[in-house]
Design an enzyme around this catalytic site. Structure first.
Site, PDB file in Angstrom:
ATOM      1  N   SER A   5      -2.896  -0.405   8.643  1.00  0.00           N
ATOM      2  CA  SER A   5      -4.237   0.110   8.337  1.00  0.00           C
ATOM      3  C   SER A   5      -5.045   0.188   9.625  1.00  0.00           C
ATOM      4  O   SER A   5      -4.765  -0.520  10.595  1.00  0.00           O
ATOM      5  CB  SER A   5      -4.980  -0.842   7.391  1.00  0.00           C
ATOM      6  OG  SER A   5      -4.289  -1.010   6.197  1.00  0.00           O
ATOM      7  N   GLY A  11       0.851  -1.196   0.000  1.00  0.00           N
ATOM      8  CA  GLY A  11       0.000   0.000   0.000  1.00  0.00           C
ATOM      9  C   GLY A  11       0.879   1.236   0.000  1.00  0.00           C
ATOM     10  O   GLY A  11       1.549   1.536   0.995  1.00  0.00           O
ATOM     11  N   VAL A  13      -0.718   6.765   3.833  1.00  0.00           N
ATOM     12  CA  VAL A  13      -0.026   6.263   5.017  1.00  0.00           C
ATOM     13  C   VAL A  13       1.259   5.512   4.633  1.00  0.00           C
ATOM     14  O   VAL A  13       2.337   5.815   5.134  1.00  0.00           O
ATOM     15  CB  VAL A  13      -0.974   5.343   5.840  1.00  0.00           C
ATOM     16  CG1 VAL A  13      -0.205   4.550   6.880  1.00  0.00           C
ATOM     17  CG2 VAL A  13      -2.025   6.207   6.519  1.00  0.00           C
ATOM     18  N   CYS A  62     -11.167   9.317   7.081  1.00  0.00           N
ATOM     19  CA  CYS A  62     -11.158   8.397   8.220  1.00  0.00           C
ATOM     20  C   CYS A  62     -12.177   8.649   9.329  1.00  0.00           C
ATOM     21  O   CYS A  62     -12.719   7.692   9.864  1.00  0.00           O
ATOM     22  CB  CYS A  62      -9.760   8.341   8.815  1.00  0.00           C
ATOM     23  SG  CYS A  62      -8.605   7.606   7.639  1.00  0.00           S
ATOM     24  N   LEU A  94     -11.603  12.371  18.788  1.00  0.00           N
ATOM     25  CA  LEU A  94     -11.328  13.627  18.075  1.00  0.00           C
ATOM     26  C   LEU A  94     -12.586  14.098  17.352  1.00  0.00           C
ATOM     27  O   LEU A  94     -12.964  15.276  17.416  1.00  0.00           O
ATOM     28  CB  LEU A  94     -10.173  13.437  17.078  1.00  0.00           C
ATOM     29  CG  LEU A  94      -8.780  13.228  17.689  1.00  0.00           C
ATOM     30  CD1 LEU A  94      -7.776  12.798  16.626  1.00  0.00           C
ATOM     31  CD2 LEU A  94      -8.302  14.503  18.375  1.00  0.00           C
ATOM     32  N   VAL A  98      -2.996  -0.900   3.477  1.00  0.00           N
ATOM     33  CA  VAL A  98      -3.980  -0.786   2.394  1.00  0.00           C
ATOM     34  C   VAL A  98      -5.243  -0.096   2.910  1.00  0.00           C
ATOM     35  O   VAL A  98      -5.441   0.057   4.117  1.00  0.00           O
ATOM     36  CB  VAL A  98      -4.334  -2.173   1.798  1.00  0.00           C
ATOM     37  CG1 VAL A  98      -3.120  -2.769   1.114  1.00  0.00           C
ATOM     38  CG2 VAL A  98      -4.870  -3.107   2.861  1.00  0.00           C
ATOM     39  N   ALA A 145     -10.757   4.360  18.689  1.00  0.00           N
ATOM     40  CA  ALA A 145     -11.228   5.203  19.788  1.00  0.00           C
ATOM     41  C   ALA A 145     -10.608   6.594  19.711  1.00  0.00           C
ATOM     42  O   ALA A 145     -11.278   7.592  19.998  1.00  0.00           O
ATOM     43  CB  ALA A 145     -10.901   4.536  21.126  1.00  0.00           C
TER      44      ALA A 145
HETATM   45  P1  NAD Z   1      -4.923   4.936   0.249  1.00  0.00           P
HETATM   46  O1  NAD Z   1      -6.153   4.580  -0.451  1.00  0.00           O
HETATM   47  O2  NAD Z   1      -4.279   6.264   0.020  1.00  0.00           O
HETATM   48  O3  NAD Z   1      -3.784   3.833  -0.070  1.00  0.00           O
HETATM   49  C1  NAD Z   1      -3.990   2.455  -0.029  1.00  0.00           C
HETATM   50  C2  NAD Z   1      -3.214   1.808  -1.171  1.00  0.00           C
HETATM   51  O4  NAD Z   1      -3.265   0.385  -1.026  1.00  0.00           O
HETATM   52  C3  NAD Z   1      -3.762   2.104  -2.570  1.00  0.00           C
HETATM   53  O5  NAD Z   1      -2.769   2.754  -3.347  1.00  0.00           O
HETATM   54  C4  NAD Z   1      -4.137   0.731  -3.141  1.00  0.00           C
HETATM   55  O6  NAD Z   1      -3.881   0.604  -4.526  1.00  0.00           O
HETATM   56  C5  NAD Z   1      -3.243  -0.192  -2.334  1.00  0.00           C
HETATM   57  N1  NAD Z   1      -3.703  -1.582  -2.272  1.00  0.00           N
HETATM   58  C6  NAD Z   1      -4.939  -2.036  -1.935  1.00  0.00           C
HETATM   59  N2  NAD Z   1      -4.958  -3.381  -1.941  1.00  0.00           N
HETATM   60  C7  NAD Z   1      -3.727  -3.793  -2.301  1.00  0.00           C
HETATM   61  C8  NAD Z   1      -3.125  -5.077  -2.467  1.00  0.00           C
HETATM   62  N3  NAD Z   1      -3.799  -6.205  -2.252  1.00  0.00           N
HETATM   63  N4  NAD Z   1      -1.821  -5.133  -2.858  1.00  0.00           N
HETATM   64  C9  NAD Z   1      -1.123  -3.998  -3.074  1.00  0.00           C
HETATM   65  N5  NAD Z   1      -1.632  -2.762  -2.908  1.00  0.00           N
HETATM   66  C10 NAD Z   1      -2.920  -2.666  -2.526  1.00  0.00           C
HETATM   67  O7  NAD Z   1      -5.219   4.735   1.803  1.00  0.00           O
HETATM   68  P2  NAD Z   1      -4.562   5.528   3.037  1.00  0.00           P
HETATM   69  O8  NAD Z   1      -5.200   6.856   3.193  1.00  0.00           O
HETATM   70  O9  NAD Z   1      -3.082   5.402   2.941  1.00  0.00           O
HETATM   71  O10 NAD Z   1      -5.089   4.641   4.246  1.00  0.00           O
HETATM   72  C11 NAD Z   1      -4.596   3.334   4.488  1.00  0.00           C
HETATM   73  C12 NAD Z   1      -5.043   2.903   5.869  1.00  0.00           C
HETATM   74  O11 NAD Z   1      -4.461   3.766   6.855  1.00  0.00           O
HETATM   75  C13 NAD Z   1      -6.550   2.953   6.109  1.00  0.00           C
HETATM   76  O12 NAD Z   1      -6.921   1.888   6.939  1.00  0.00           O
HETATM   77  C14 NAD Z   1      -6.750   4.276   6.858  1.00  0.00           C
HETATM   78  O13 NAD Z   1      -7.875   4.245   7.693  1.00  0.00           O
HETATM   79  C15 NAD Z   1      -5.481   4.349   7.679  1.00  0.00           C
HETATM   80  N6  NAD Z   1      -5.056   5.713   8.044  1.00  0.00           N
HETATM   81  C16 NAD Z   1      -5.098   6.732   7.113  1.00  0.00           C
HETATM   82  C17 NAD Z   1      -4.643   8.000   7.457  1.00  0.00           C
HETATM   83  C18 NAD Z   1      -4.685   9.134   6.469  1.00  0.00           C
HETATM   84  O14 NAD Z   1      -4.355  10.247   6.868  1.00  0.00           O
HETATM   85  N7  NAD Z   1      -5.035   8.946   5.221  1.00  0.00           N
HETATM   86  C19 NAD Z   1      -4.110   8.226   8.736  1.00  0.00           C
HETATM   87  C20 NAD Z   1      -4.062   7.169   9.641  1.00  0.00           C
HETATM   88  C21 NAD Z   1      -4.529   5.910   9.282  1.00  0.00           C
HETATM   89  C1  UGA Z   2      -7.258  12.581  11.471  1.00  0.00           C
HETATM   90  C2  UGA Z   2      -6.555  12.513  12.822  1.00  0.00           C
HETATM   91  O1  UGA Z   2      -6.256  13.843  13.272  1.00  0.00           O
HETATM   92  C3  UGA Z   2      -5.278  11.683  12.752  1.00  0.00           C
HETATM   93  O2  UGA Z   2      -4.698  11.545  14.046  1.00  0.00           O
HETATM   94  C4  UGA Z   2      -5.605  10.305  12.196  1.00  0.00           C
HETATM   95  O3  UGA Z   2      -4.418   9.536  12.044  1.00  0.00           O
HETATM   96  C5  UGA Z   2      -6.287  10.455  10.845  1.00  0.00           C
HETATM   97  O4  UGA Z   2      -7.480  11.261  10.996  1.00  0.00           O
HETATM   98  C6  UGA Z   2      -6.712   9.145  10.249  1.00  0.00           C
HETATM   99  O5  UGA Z   2      -6.874   8.162  10.941  1.00  0.00           O
HETATM  100  O6  UGA Z   2      -6.914   9.194   9.040  1.00  0.00           O
HETATM  101  P1  UGA Z   2      -6.974  14.023   9.265  1.00  0.00           P
HETATM  102  O7  UGA Z   2      -8.292  13.432   8.892  1.00  0.00           O
HETATM  103  O8  UGA Z   2      -5.864  13.981   8.294  1.00  0.00           O
HETATM  104  O9  UGA Z   2      -6.416  13.300  10.587  1.00  0.00           O
HETATM  105  O10 UGA Z   2      -7.197  15.549   9.619  1.00  0.00           O
HETATM  106  P2  UGA Z   2      -7.633  16.389  10.904  1.00  0.00           P
HETATM  107  O11 UGA Z   2      -6.682  17.506  11.041  1.00  0.00           O
HETATM  108  O12 UGA Z   2      -7.843  15.544  12.086  1.00  0.00           O
HETATM  109  O13 UGA Z   2      -9.019  17.007  10.428  1.00  0.00           O
HETATM  110  C7  UGA Z   2     -10.156  16.191  10.196  1.00  0.00           C
HETATM  111  C8  UGA Z   2     -11.350  17.072   9.914  1.00  0.00           C
HETATM  112  O14 UGA Z   2     -11.780  17.726  11.102  1.00  0.00           O
HETATM  113  C9  UGA Z   2     -11.090  18.195   8.899  1.00  0.00           C
HETATM  114  O15 UGA Z   2     -12.209  18.322   8.054  1.00  0.00           O
HETATM  115  C10 UGA Z   2     -10.924  19.424   9.774  1.00  0.00           C
HETATM  116  O16 UGA Z   2     -11.221  20.621   9.121  1.00  0.00           O
HETATM  117  C11 UGA Z   2     -11.930  19.127  10.876  1.00  0.00           C
HETATM  118  N1  UGA Z   2     -11.666  19.858  12.142  1.00  0.00           N
HETATM  119  C12 UGA Z   2     -10.517  19.632  12.827  1.00  0.00           C
HETATM  120  C13 UGA Z   2     -12.631  20.730  12.629  1.00  0.00           C
HETATM  121  O17 UGA Z   2     -13.695  20.921  12.016  1.00  0.00           O
HETATM  122  N2  UGA Z   2     -12.384  21.383  13.816  1.00  0.00           N
HETATM  123  C14 UGA Z   2     -11.241  21.181  14.523  1.00  0.00           C
HETATM  124  O18 UGA Z   2     -11.093  21.805  15.604  1.00  0.00           O
HETATM  125  C15 UGA Z   2     -10.282  20.294  14.016  1.00  0.00           C
END
Ligand code: NAD
Ligand code: UGA
Length: 448
Positions: A131, A10, A14, A276, A227, A90, A222
């Site tokens: 993930s 992936g 992330v 998320c 948040l 992923v 959680a």
């Molecule tokens: P994303 O969609 O940006 O990336 C996931 C990637 O995995 C894609 O490029 C996809 O093509 C690839 N993939 C899927 N299945 C596959 C497979 N079988 N083999 C190889 N590649 C494969 O997703 P993301 O935003 O990076 O999020 C990934 C995970 O991390 C999620 O569970 C999300 O909840 C968690 N997370 C995301 C954030 C964030 O800020 N985006 C922050 C913390 C946690």
């Molecule tokens: C959030 C968490 O902050 C991360 O810790 C976590 O890893 C991530 O989700 C995830 O699991 O994907 P993110 O979604 O990137 O991160 O962005 P945030 O800065 O948390 O903002 C989320 C949303 O809340 C945005 O739409 C932002 O504008 C809104 N927000 C944030 C408010 O409306 N008020 C606030 O005071 C703060």
């Protein structure tokens, strides 16, 4: 146990940044990030100014490590085979069909990874859940690995990611905590230690928290739920402020000055977005119902309901201002991403607000300095119900760059706290401020 070879499945928001930082901080470990999406991998291997993800500081990290000990590839099997430690990063979106549709996490990509790891592995591996996953997913993964593997030993760890988009590199360099969940068995603890040793290259030991697997999995859901709950709490109070003459910013400041509460995540807004918060809270709700905890499920579901209410309330304010009909009205939408400084528009409140205004008859002019026209129309196709039923392009235009913006229109809706918006000339428009960034707006969330 000294890890020499890491594979991350992936290469998304992330996988890309987290592995780039591990590679930077651990020059003796070879880190290979793999993905089935060839275009994404090509972009990771391409010019630094066009990496698939925009994050301040990311290009500098990639520049230092790429080709040295950081590699991006589509050769998934080869990278799995070579690695002693495999991260699964992923996507885990909300399920759209089958049992739990609309609520539960879709684990098909994680399960596909586990099957792939099982079929390829010829040596013992540490498999890491990066993930965000429902509590007890490790059990399922272990089942797949053990039933489909060829007798090698798999140790499963949970190591959820807490980075926020826009500050990912800073968050990874200076994490509040790194959470590692593992089995209490001898081999489980050995695997935990191997991962602790990697993070200890730059994270102070007291910030690396080790727990059992279930606590770690659940702590991630959680944390996001807490948040999101703070945002829904302050947003619910913004509606009461509008009725009573209290001011949401003053309220937020007064509440946040109590050190037991703290000031972060108390900024009222048009609602939270992003890939998320909604999916993780819904997943938590689903899990609570699964375990028969109806009251707990209802409590967390309310966080989502208030968020939907807030987006709807904001759009309705604009519609009401024009007597319930926007036919022929020209409205600018400033901000399409789910927050400022990112090009990510997944679940952005702007998508919902724009849809409601469009369906009330408005002509929309959309502008976001980070989001391309193609992405905006892709979102409309993907998120809007019945998106194809009207000639969208005749009533929606996407403007770029900022100096093309002519704000002599009927109204302007501000949907992200983008710095560039603050200096625009709003003298010929009526501003509806969904982020509370402008003092001259006629309607600002939480102000009467
Ligand atoms: P994303 O969609 O940006 O990336 C996931 C990637 O995995 C894609 O490029 C996809 O093509 C690839 N993939 C899927 N299945 C596959 C497979 N079988 N083999 C190889 N590649 C494969 O997703 P993301 O935003 O990076 O999020 C990934 C995970 O991390 C999620 O569970 C999300 O909840 C968690 N997370 C995301 C954030 C964030 O800020 N985006 C922050 C913390 C946690
Ligand atoms: C959030 C968490 O902050 C991360 O810790 C976590 O890893 C991530 O989700 C995830 O699991 O994907 P993110 O979604 O990137 O991160 O962005 P945030 O800065 O948390 O903002 C989320 C949303 O809340 C945005 O739409 C932002 O504008 C809104 N927000 C944030 C408010 O409306 N008020 C606030 O005071 C703060």
């Amino acid at each position: 146990m000294q890890i020499k070879n890491i594979c991350c499945i992936g290469a998304g928001y992330v996988g890309g940044p987290t592995m780039a930082v591990i590679a930077l901080k651990c020059p003796d470990i070879k880190v290979t990030v793999v993905d089935l999406n060839a275009a994404r991998i090509a972009a990771w291997n391409g010019p630094l100014e066009n990496l698939p993800i925009y994050e301040p500081g990311l290009a500098e990290v990639v520049e230092k490590a790429r080709g040295r000990n950081l590699f991006f590839s589509t050769e998934v099997d080869k990278a799995i085979d070579e690695a002693e430690m495999i991260f699964m990063a992923v996507n885990t979106p909300t399920k759209t069909e089958g049992e739990g549709a609309g609520m539960a996490a879709d684990l098909r990509y994680v399960e596909a990874c586990a099957k792939n790891i099982a079929s390829v592995s010829k040596t013992d591996k540490i498999v890491i859940e990066k993930s965000t996953l429902p509590v007890r997913t490790a059990e399922k993964i272990k089942e797949i690995l053990d039933s489909e593997g060829s007798g090698v030993h798999f140790e499963i760890l949970s190591n959820p990611e807490f980075l926020a988009e826009g500050t990912a590199i800073q968050d990874l360099f200076k994490s509040d905590r790194v959470l590692i969940g593992g089995d209490e068995t001898k081999s489980g603890q050995k695997a935990v230690q191997a991962l602790v040793d990697i993070y200890a290259n730059w994270i102070p030991k007291e910030k690396i928290l080790t727990t059992n697997v279930w606590s770690s999995e659940l702590a991630k859901l959680a944390s996001n739920a807490m948040l999101a709950q703070r945002i829904s709490s302050i947003n619910s109070l913004s509606a009461l402020c509008e009725k009573t003459g209290a001011d949401i910013e003053e309220l937020s400041k007064a509440i946040g000055m109590d050190h037991r509460i703290g000031s972060k995540f108390l900024k009222a807004s048009v609602g939270f977005g992003g890939s998320c918060f909604q999916k993780d809270v819904l997943n938590l709700v689903y899990l609570c119902r699964h375990y028969g905890l109806e009251e707990v499920a209802d409590y967390w579901h309310q966080v989502i309901k208030i968020n939907d209410y807030q987006k709807d309330r904001f759009a309705q304010k604009i519609i009401d201002h024009f007597g319930g009909d926007l036919t022929g009205k020209k409205i600018a939408i400033l901000g399409w991403a789910f927050k400022a400084n990112t090009n990510d528009s997944r679940e952005s409140p702007a998508i919902y607000v724009a849809e409601k205004l469009f369906k009330a008859g408005a002509f929309l002019e959309i502008y976001d300095p980070m989001v391309s026209k193609e992405s905006i129309f892709r979102d409309i196709d993907f998120y809007w119900e019945a998106s194809g039923t009207e000639d969208l392009k005749s009533r929606i235009s996407v403007l770029y760059p900022v100096n093309e913006l002519d704000l002599s229109n009927d109204a302007t809706a501000i949907l992200t706290e983008c710095e560039a918006f603050k200096s625009l000339d709003f003298s010929n428009t009526i501003v509806f401020d969904g982020r509370g960034i402008l003092s001259s707006s006629i309607y600002s969330i939480g102000k009467g």
